[in-house]
Write an enzyme that holds these catalytic residues in place. Structure first.
Site, PDB file in Angstrom:
ATOM      1  N   ASN A 135       0.831  -1.213   0.000  1.00  0.00           N
ATOM      2  CA  ASN A 135       0.000   0.000   0.000  1.00  0.00           C
ATOM      3  C   ASN A 135       0.863   1.260   0.000  1.00  0.00           C
ATOM      4  OD1 ASN A 135      -3.055  -0.363   0.154  1.00  0.00           O
ATOM      5  ND2 ASN A 135      -2.309  -1.970   1.528  1.00  0.00           N
ATOM      6  N   HIS A 168      -7.945  -0.166   5.882  1.00  0.00           N
ATOM      7  CA  HIS A 168      -8.385  -1.372   6.605  1.00  0.00           C
ATOM      8  C   HIS A 168      -9.004  -2.351   5.611  1.00  0.00           C
ATOM      9  CE1 HIS A 168      -9.554  -3.828   9.966  1.00  0.00           C
ATOM     10  NE2 HIS A 168     -10.728  -3.977   9.383  1.00  0.00           N
TER      11      HIS A 168
HETATM   12  C1  GAR Z   1      -3.161  -4.533   4.086  1.00  0.00           C
HETATM   13  O1  GAR Z   1      -4.091  -5.485   3.644  1.00  0.00           O
HETATM   14  C2  GAR Z   1      -3.822  -3.555   5.040  1.00  0.00           C
HETATM   15  O2  GAR Z   1      -5.156  -3.284   4.717  1.00  0.00           O
HETATM   16  C3  GAR Z   1      -3.722  -4.309   6.335  1.00  0.00           C
HETATM   17  O3  GAR Z   1      -2.456  -4.900   6.303  1.00  0.00           O
HETATM   18  C4  GAR Z   1      -2.086  -5.156   4.958  1.00  0.00           C
HETATM   19  C5  GAR Z   1      -0.725  -4.554   4.721  1.00  0.00           C
HETATM   20  O4  GAR Z   1      -0.250  -4.892   3.444  1.00  0.00           O
HETATM   21  N1  GAR Z   1      -3.867  -3.413   7.452  1.00  0.00           N
HETATM   22  C6  GAR Z   1      -4.467  -3.772   8.583  1.00  0.00           C
HETATM   23  O5  GAR Z   1      -4.939  -4.874   8.779  1.00  0.00           O
HETATM   24  C7  GAR Z   1      -4.509  -2.688   9.630  1.00  0.00           C
HETATM   25  N2  GAR Z   1      -5.319  -3.097  10.746  1.00  0.00           N
HETATM   26  P1  GAR Z   1       0.894  -4.033   2.768  1.00  0.00           P
HETATM   27  O6  GAR Z   1       2.031  -3.964   3.803  1.00  0.00           O
HETATM   28  O7  GAR Z   1       1.299  -4.806   1.566  1.00  0.00           O
HETATM   29  O8  GAR Z   1       0.349  -2.679   2.455  1.00  0.00           O
END
Ligand code: GAR
Length: 202
Positions: A16, A111
């Site tokens: 992200n 989220h």
């Molecule tokens: C993502 O899916 C985000 O939505 C989630 O962690 C992942 C991180 O992926 N966040 C949460 O669950 C926050 N409570 P990334 O490091 O590849 O962006």
């Protein structure tokens, strides 16, 4: 209008973060990249931030006398970088009220579920195991609660018959990579106004 400085908090892979940073680098979001702070030394996001030439800081939670001191160190780094907006891009810690106040309505979180359903960790799996037919993702400003702040954007993702928690999470992630940069873009162009629980897009 002066370009906003966008900094990041990330605990892991950082896809992200990359989605937002690429849009800033391409000029699709009118902003400047600030710093990235991680609470985990092995976070891939730190490596990516270094490749972008950003300040990439591992702040070790165990090196401080408590959450207050740990967060104070992060706030100092964010302020030194003249951060206007913090993006929590897969940051797996709850921010204290002190942190939230220091950047009131200036911290956006992504989220992986349709809030207010399935807050906390592993939102995709929580929704899948509950048996919902539609899940998705949400961007919101962080407030003092856990995933309770004013909602900016949401995207629905239908649960398919053959889905596993993993395949659903992969489709949700694609939507995350769309609505998080879009939320940051709206913020940076001054289009987000918080009115009580609601975010008005002007
Ligand atoms: C993502 O899916 C985000 O939505 C989630 O962690 C992942 C991180 O992926 N966040 C949460 O669950 C926050 N409570 P990334 O490091 O590849 O962006």
């Amino acid at each position: 209008m002066k370009k906003k400085v966008v900094s990041f908090l990330a605990s892991g892979r950082g896809s992200n973060f990359t989605a937002v940073a690429e849009k800033i680098r391409a000029g699709d979001i009118d902003a400047t990249l600030g710093i990235l702070v991680s609470d985990r030394e092995e976070a891939r996001a730190l490596e990516t931030a270094r490749q972008y030439g950003m300040g990439a800081h591992f702040v070790d939670p165990r090196a401080y006398g408590g959450k207050g001191e740990f967060e104070k160190a992060i706030i100092a780094l964010m302020k030194k970088a003249k951060t206007d907006l913090i993006v929590a891009a897969g940051y797996m810690r709850i921010l204290s009220p002190v942190f939230v106040k220091a950047f009131a309505n200036r911290i956006i979180n992504i989220h992986p579920a349709l809030l207010p359903s399935f807050p906390g960790v592993d939102g995709q799996r929580q929704a899948f195991e509950y048996g919902v037919k539609i899940s998705g993702c949400t961007t919101h400003f962080i407030d003092e609660g856990t995933d309770t702040g004013p909602i900016i954007l949401q995207a629905p993702v239908a649960v398919e018959k053959d889905d596993t928690a993993e395949s659903l999470a992969a489709r949700i992630l694609k939507e995350e990579h769309r609505i998080l940069p879009e939320s940051v873009r709206l913020f940076c162009q001054g289009s987000l106004k918080v009115k009580g629980r609601k975010v008005i897009i002007i």
